[in-house]
Design an enzyme around this catalytic site. Structure first.
Site, short mmCIF file in Angstrom:
data_model
loop_
_atom_site.label_atom_id
_atom_site.label_comp_id
_atom_site.label_asym_id
_atom_site.label_seq_id
_atom_site.Cartn_x
_atom_site.Cartn_y
_atom_site.Cartn_z
N THR A 72 0.83 -1.20 0.00
CA THR A 72 0.00 0.00 0.00
C THR A 72 0.87 1.25 0.00
O THR A 72 0.64 2.19 -0.77
CB THR A 72 -0.93 -0.01 1.23
OG1 THR A 72 -1.75 -1.18 1.16
CG2 THR A 72 -1.80 1.23 1.29
N GLN A 183 1.11 -9.18 -6.45
CA GLN A 183 0.65 -10.57 -6.60
C GLN A 183 1.45 -11.34 -7.63
O GLN A 183 1.11 -12.48 -7.94
CB GLN A 183 -0.85 -10.57 -6.97
CG GLN A 183 -1.75 -10.06 -5.88
CD GLN A 183 -1.86 -11.01 -4.68
OE1 GLN A 183 -1.46 -12.18 -4.75
NE2 GLN A 183 -2.42 -10.53 -3.59
N SER A 205 5.15 -6.61 -1.95
CA SER A 205 4.75 -6.72 -0.55
C SER A 205 5.28 -8.02 0.03
O SER A 205 5.11 -9.08 -0.58
CB SER A 205 3.22 -6.70 -0.48
OG SER A 205 2.79 -7.00 0.83
N CYS A 333 -15.63 -4.38 2.37
CA CYS A 333 -16.66 -4.02 3.33
C CYS A 333 -16.76 -2.50 3.38
O CYS A 333 -15.83 -1.83 3.80
CB CYS A 333 -16.31 -4.59 4.70
SG CYS A 333 -17.69 -4.51 5.82
N1 PLP Z 1 -1.64 -4.57 -4.25
C1 PLP Z 1 -2.17 -5.80 -4.41
C2 PLP Z 1 -2.39 -6.32 -5.78
C3 PLP Z 1 -2.53 -6.56 -3.30
O1 PLP Z 1 -3.06 -7.78 -3.46
C4 PLP Z 1 -2.31 -6.01 -2.01
C5 PLP Z 1 -2.74 -6.76 -0.79
O2 PLP Z 1 -3.70 -7.48 -0.83
C6 PLP Z 1 -1.74 -4.74 -1.90
C7 PLP Z 1 -1.41 -4.05 -3.05
C8 PLP Z 1 -1.47 -4.11 -0.57
O3 PLP Z 1 -0.29 -4.62 -0.01
P1 PLP Z 1 -0.06 -4.50 1.59
O4 PLP Z 1 -1.07 -5.40 2.22
O5 PLP Z 1 1.35 -4.99 1.78
O6 PLP Z 1 -0.21 -3.09 1.95
#
Ligand code: PLP
Length: 389
Positions: A72, A183, A205, A333
């Protein structure tokens, strides 16, 4: 009851090798990497070792790797950092992204739009893939950054990123290309010196690649300047203020080494793909009125997304949890109500079809026995829910 974990796209288990690597940095090796004494220098060496491991996985240079608190933050940094100068100077700027992005990209893009950035979010085709011709047509002389994910978290669909990046650079070499590779990292090869040499910014991540939550990376190509997200110390070569999360960074580095060796092992990749296919084919055969979402797209090896007509996926997830299976469904949600997945809606599914879709995502630890067990439990659970609805 032993549990079968089929929600690796939500988070992966932290594997023992990663736990072992980070363990000393919680107690014995507690130094601040910015300190000049030996405690600090020991931590500094560990952070730099991890940086090199991540760079190697991505075919990048260690100087291009900046550690963050997760995907994020990396996504926020890429988009906001690239566009801040246009906001400051009140100059027009356009951001091109897609409707299938994770909310870390989509909501950041919408926040930038509220501050004056022009925004286009492209719809995918019915298989959840962005069409290069539509992408090219959406570029404008004001486009400053494009952000298209490498693999989708809900369907696993792999986007034609190399092609899209080339199109953007041919249109205007100054356009920055960002990809959310959260991903994709550890599941498919990411070559920033080859196939993805036109990518400037990339997010990953830790907790999607067998390291803990709260760890991540933004790759910033040499020569690209991003406004920092945080203000503070000169950490990460002035690009990310804040004392480094040393245990988390060490864990991510070890996870990158493991990912690299996994990705060079054809046998293990095809084994994981075969388990996913066995699960998918088995469920299609056992449960009438079932469809695979994004079936025709190229997909990462671990993910399947299935729609079971007439089923509420949220109820199915709860029913499966009671039987020892952890699964996911792509919903958010919002103000207490569950909204159907924006990704599946963008692909053209109806809200009812989106609500009936279940995501099953395997990990490197998933076994054939677990898949066989899942193939007994899931059809029975769908049957039961259908009979009472
Ligand atoms: N981008 C994608 C495609 C994700 O699947 C996720 C988490 O589910 C994120 C960003 C966010 O990553 P983080 O949980 O490390 O903040």
């Amino acid at each position: 009851m032993s549990s079968i974990y089929l929600d690796a796209n939500a988070t992966t288990p932290v594997v023992p090798e990663v736990v072992e690597a980070m363990r000393p940095f919680f107690a014995d090796s507690f130094g601040n990497p910015s300190s000049a004494h030996r405690h600090g220098q020991h931590s500094r060496a560990a952070v730099e070792h991890a940086r090199s491991a991540v760079a190697k996985l991505l075919h990048a240079s260690p100087k291009e790797i900046v550690f963050t608190s997760g995907g994020t933050e990396a996504d926020n940094h890429a988009l906001t950092g690239a566009l801040q100068q246009f906001l400051d100077k009140r100059q027009p700027a356009h951001l091109l992204t897609s409707q299938i992005e994770h909310h870390a990209v989509l909501y950041t893009a919408e926040a930038l739009q509220r501050r004056g950035i022009q925004l286009t979010a492209l719809a995918p085709n019915s298989d959840g893939v962005i069409d290069p011709a539509a992408f090219e047509a959406a570029l404008t002389p004001q486009t400053e950054i494009v952000s298209i994910m490498l693999a989708n978290n809900e369907t696993g669909a792999i986007q034609p990123l190399g092609k899209l990046a080339r199109i953007a650079k041919n249109y205007n070499p100054a356009i920055l290309v960002h990809t959310d590779a959260v991903q994709a990292a550890g599941k498919i090869t990411i070559d920033l010196s080859g196939e993805f040499k036109n990518v400037d910014l990339l997010s990953i991540s830790g907790h999607k690649m067998y390291a803990p939550q709260g760890t991540g990376v933004i790759f910033i190509r040499n020569g690209v300047h991003l406004a920092p997200l945080f203000h503070g110390g000169p950490h990460e070569r002035q690009r990310r203020a804040g004392t480094e999360n040393v245990p988390g960074i060490v864990a991510l580095g070890r996870a990158a080494e493991l990912a690299e060796s996994w990705l060079t092992d054809e046998f293990r990749i095809s084994y994981l793909t075969s388990l996913r296919d066995r699960l998918e084919q088995g469920l299609l055969a056992a449960i009438p009125n079932t469809t695979v979402n994004a079936a025709a797209a190229p997909r990462v090896p671990n993910t399947t997304n299935l729609g079971f007509d007439g089923i509420d996926a949220e109820s199915l997830v709860i029913a499966l949890d009671m039987q020892g299976i952890a699964a996911g469904f792509g919903a958010a949600c919002m103000s207490g109500a569950t909204e159907p997945s924006h990704v599946l809606l963008a692909m053209g599914l109806t809200p009812a079809q989106a609500r009936s879709s279940l995501r099953l995502s395997l990990s490197r630890l998933t076994t054939a026995e677990e898949i066989d067990r899942a193939l007994e439990i899931i059809p029975a659970a769908v049957d039961r829910l259908r009979s009472i609805s």
